[in-house]
Design a protein around this motif. Structure first.
Motif, PDB file in Angstrom:
ATOM      1  N   TYR A  35       0.828  -1.195   0.000  1.00  0.00           N
ATOM      2  CA  TYR A  35       0.000   0.000   0.000  1.00  0.00           C
ATOM      3  C   TYR A  35       0.871   1.256   0.000  1.00  0.00           C
ATOM      4  O   TYR A  35       1.977   1.282   0.536  1.00  0.00           O
ATOM      5  CB  TYR A  35      -0.922   0.001   1.225  1.00  0.00           C
ATOM      6  CG  TYR A  35      -1.881  -1.164   1.234  1.00  0.00           C
ATOM      7  CD1 TYR A  35      -3.124  -1.056   0.644  1.00  0.00           C
ATOM      8  CD2 TYR A  35      -1.510  -2.384   1.793  1.00  0.00           C
ATOM      9  CE1 TYR A  35      -4.007  -2.125   0.627  1.00  0.00           C
ATOM     10  CE2 TYR A  35      -2.372  -3.463   1.777  1.00  0.00           C
ATOM     11  CZ  TYR A  35      -3.623  -3.338   1.190  1.00  0.00           C
ATOM     12  OH  TYR A  35      -4.473  -4.395   1.172  1.00  0.00           O
ATOM     13  N   ASP A  36       0.340   2.307  -0.591  1.00  0.00           N
ATOM     14  CA  ASP A  36       0.996   3.620  -0.611  1.00  0.00           C
ATOM     15  C   ASP A  36       2.393   3.550  -1.228  1.00  0.00           C
ATOM     16  O   ASP A  36       3.307   4.241  -0.792  1.00  0.00           O
ATOM     17  CB  ASP A  36       1.080   4.205   0.798  1.00  0.00           C
ATOM     18  CG  ASP A  36      -0.289   4.474   1.385  1.00  0.00           C
ATOM     19  OD1 ASP A  36      -1.256   4.550   0.607  1.00  0.00           O
ATOM     20  OD2 ASP A  36      -0.405   4.604   2.613  1.00  0.00           O
ATOM     21  N   HIS A  37       2.547   2.720  -2.238  1.00  0.00           N
ATOM     22  CA  HIS A  37       3.818   2.636  -2.958  1.00  0.00           C
ATOM     23  C   HIS A  37       3.777   3.563  -4.176  1.00  0.00           C
ATOM     24  O   HIS A  37       2.775   3.633  -4.877  1.00  0.00           O
ATOM     25  CB  HIS A  37       4.097   1.205  -3.421  1.00  0.00           C
ATOM     26  CG  HIS A  37       4.684   0.354  -2.346  1.00  0.00           C
ATOM     27  ND1 HIS A  37       5.273  -0.878  -2.600  1.00  0.00           N
ATOM     28  CD2 HIS A  37       4.792   0.541  -1.007  1.00  0.00           C
ATOM     29  CE1 HIS A  37       5.705  -1.407  -1.472  1.00  0.00           C
ATOM     30  NE2 HIS A  37       5.421  -0.567  -0.487  1.00  0.00           N
ATOM     31  N   VAL A  38       4.870   4.240  -4.413  1.00  0.00           N
ATOM     32  CA  VAL A  38       4.989   5.148  -5.549  1.00  0.00           C
ATOM     33  C   VAL A  38       6.261   4.813  -6.317  1.00  0.00           C
ATOM     34  O   VAL A  38       7.342   4.720  -5.733  1.00  0.00           O
ATOM     35  CB  VAL A  38       5.046   6.623  -5.096  1.00  0.00           C
ATOM     36  CG1 VAL A  38       5.120   7.545  -6.308  1.00  0.00           C
ATOM     37  CG2 VAL A  38       3.839   6.971  -4.235  1.00  0.00           C
ATOM     38  N   LYS A  39       6.131   4.597  -7.616  1.00  0.00           N
ATOM     39  CA  LYS A  39       7.288   4.323  -8.464  1.00  0.00           C
ATOM     40  C   LYS A  39       7.792   5.626  -9.071  1.00  0.00           C
ATOM     41  O   LYS A  39       7.011   6.396  -9.626  1.00  0.00           O
ATOM     42  CB  LYS A  39       6.920   3.332  -9.570  1.00  0.00           C
ATOM     43  CG  LYS A  39       6.582   1.940  -9.060  1.00  0.00           C
ATOM     44  CD  LYS A  39       6.285   0.988 -10.205  1.00  0.00           C
ATOM     45  CE  LYS A  39       5.966  -0.405  -9.677  1.00  0.00           C
ATOM     46  NZ  LYS A  39       5.662  -1.349 -10.785  1.00  0.00           N
ATOM     47  N   LEU A  40       9.086   5.841  -8.975  1.00  0.00           N
ATOM     48  CA  LEU A  40       9.698   7.081  -9.468  1.00  0.00           C
ATOM     49  C   LEU A  40      10.841   6.775 -10.419  1.00  0.00           C
ATOM     50  O   LEU A  40      11.465   5.717 -10.347  1.00  0.00           O
ATOM     51  CB  LEU A  40      10.228   7.920  -8.295  1.00  0.00           C
ATOM     52  CG  LEU A  40       9.235   8.342  -7.214  1.00  0.00           C
ATOM     53  CD1 LEU A  40       9.955   9.051  -6.097  1.00  0.00           C
ATOM     54  CD2 LEU A  40       8.157   9.232  -7.803  1.00  0.00           C
ATOM     55  N   HIS A  41      11.098   7.731 -11.281  1.00  0.00           N
ATOM     56  CA  HIS A  41      12.211   7.606 -12.239  1.00  0.00           C
ATOM     57  C   HIS A  41      12.920   8.947 -12.345  1.00  0.00           C
ATOM     58  O   HIS A  41      12.278  10.003 -12.419  1.00  0.00           O
ATOM     59  CB  HIS A  41      11.700   7.193 -13.617  1.00  0.00           C
ATOM     60  CG  HIS A  41      12.767   7.175 -14.664  1.00  0.00           C
ATOM     61  ND1 HIS A  41      13.627   6.121 -14.839  1.00  0.00           N
ATOM     62  CD2 HIS A  41      13.133   8.103 -15.589  1.00  0.00           C
ATOM     63  CE1 HIS A  41      14.461   6.385 -15.816  1.00  0.00           C
ATOM     64  NE2 HIS A  41      14.185   7.583 -16.294  1.00  0.00           N
ATOM     65  N   SER A  42      14.234   8.905 -12.343  1.00  0.00           N
ATOM     66  CA  SER A  42      15.023  10.114 -12.557  1.00  0.00           C
ATOM     67  C   SER A  42      16.236   9.756 -13.396  1.00  0.00           C
ATOM     68  O   SER A  42      16.598   8.572 -13.521  1.00  0.00           O
ATOM     69  CB  SER A  42      15.476  10.723 -11.225  1.00  0.00           C
ATOM     70  OG  SER A  42      16.383   9.856 -10.570  1.00  0.00           O
ATOM     71  N   SER A  43      16.874  10.753 -13.973  1.00  0.00           N
ATOM     72  CA  SER A  43      18.057  10.498 -14.803  1.00  0.00           C
ATOM     73  C   SER A  43      18.946  11.733 -14.832  1.00  0.00           C
ATOM     74  O   SER A  43      18.514  12.843 -14.511  1.00  0.00           O
ATOM     75  CB  SER A  43      17.651  10.110 -16.229  1.00  0.00           C
ATOM     76  OG  SER A  43      17.000  11.189 -16.863  1.00  0.00           O
ATOM     77  N   ALA A  44      20.182  11.504 -15.215  1.00  0.00           N
ATOM     78  CA  ALA A  44      21.147  12.583 -15.412  1.00  0.00           C
ATOM     79  C   ALA A  44      21.986  12.220 -16.624  1.00  0.00           C
ATOM     80  O   ALA A  44      22.347  11.052 -16.810  1.00  0.00           O
ATOM     81  CB  ALA A  44      22.020  12.766 -14.177  1.00  0.00           C
ATOM     82  N   SER A  45      22.288  13.192 -17.460  1.00  0.00           N
ATOM     83  CA  SER A  45      23.039  12.909 -18.686  1.00  0.00           C
ATOM     84  C   SER A  45      24.067  14.000 -18.951  1.00  0.00           C
ATOM     85  O   SER A  45      23.969  15.111 -18.423  1.00  0.00           O
ATOM     86  CB  SER A  45      22.094  12.776 -19.882  1.00  0.00           C
ATOM     87  OG  SER A  45      21.387  13.983 -20.096  1.00  0.00           O
ATOM     88  N   ALA A  46      25.036  13.645 -19.781  1.00  0.00           N
ATOM     89  CA  ALA A  46      26.084  14.596 -20.150  1.00  0.00           C
ATOM     90  C   ALA A  46      26.631  14.221 -21.520  1.00  0.00           C
ATOM     91  O   ALA A  46      26.733  13.036 -21.857  1.00  0.00           O
ATOM     92  CB  ALA A  46      27.206  14.603 -19.118  1.00  0.00           C
TER      93      ALA A  46
END
Length: 239
Positions: A35-46
């Motif tokens: 319950y109350d789980h949230v999936k997140l995505h982030s990234s960094a590039s160069a």
């Protein structure tokens, strides 16, 4: 949780909510729901400049006597390897050795002997001059640029820190928007994602540049290195 609360989330935020209803008695026993789980995505590039030149050359001979052909290819390669190893800052690797029959109209008409050599250097000017010299006896199969392991490791380490920091900020934002005081990190996956530069295959009429007086002009270009962080957080209940 009200609809107005959810509408406050930024539209650009990549969030997959899994706020589940209580389990029904009819559901199979042994199933585990979170319950109350949230999936997140982030990234960094160069954008990173390619600093390593890679060239593959080969010697190939055709004829009726495999032994004679082998001797001829071996002599060419012995000279090429000796010349390449005498150049500072150039890595030399001999590749596959092939002896194959040649057929015309289902009849054996001869043999083909071929061997390749791979040259690699972070000093593109030195390798370019060597290529110019070797192409009087060897054929140029392909040229490509890459990022050296040391440079890649340095950049990816920095990008990893950036991707993690972006993930944490996003998790904090989501937690506050849902009116919670804290979150727990359930899982996270961090991986590199980039597209290696494909070798440039040389046309047959460009392979041998015997008698060329100038080294080939090469442009290194760049690649985009990216680190992606994908994970799940659990919104903590108020205490």
């Amino acid at each position: 949780m009200s609809k107005s609360t959810i509408q406050k989330l930024p539209a650009s935020l990549l969030v997959c909510l899994s706020l589940m209803a209580p389990q029904s008695p009819l559901q199979a026993e042994g199933q585990t729901h979170h319950y109350d789980h949230v999936k997140l995505h982030s990234s960094a590039s160069a954008e990173v400049e390619n600093d390593t030149l890679i060239a593959v050359l080969y010697a190939q001979k055709e004829g009726s006597d495999p032994g004679s052909l082998t001797d001829s290819v071996n002599r060419l390669f012995s000279q090429a390897v000796s010349e390449a190893k005498g150049r500072e800052g150039i890595k030399v690797q001999t590749l596959g050795y092939q002896t194959s029959p040649i057929y015309r109209q289902q009849s054996l008409t001869g043999w083909r002997v071929r061997q390749s050599i791979r040259l690699q250097s972070t000093h593109s000017d030195r390798l370019s001059k060597l290529l110019n010299q070797l192409q009087s006896t060897l054929a140029l199969d392909s040229i490509s640029y890459a990022i050296s392991p040391a440079q890649r490791e340095k950049v990816e380490e920095s990008l990893t820190l950036q991707a993690i920091e972006a993930f944490r900020k996003r998790a904090d934002l989501v937690t506050k928007q849902f009116g919670r005081n804290a979150y727990r990190l359930v899982e996270i996956s961090i991986q590199a994602s980039d597209r290696p530069v494909q070798p440039l295959r040389m046309r047959a009429n460009m392979m041998a540049l015997e008698g060329a007086s100038a080294a080939p002009t090469l442009a290194a270009g760049s690649q985009t290195l990216r680190i992606e962080a994908t994970g799940t957080i659990e919104l903590q209940l108020d205490r």
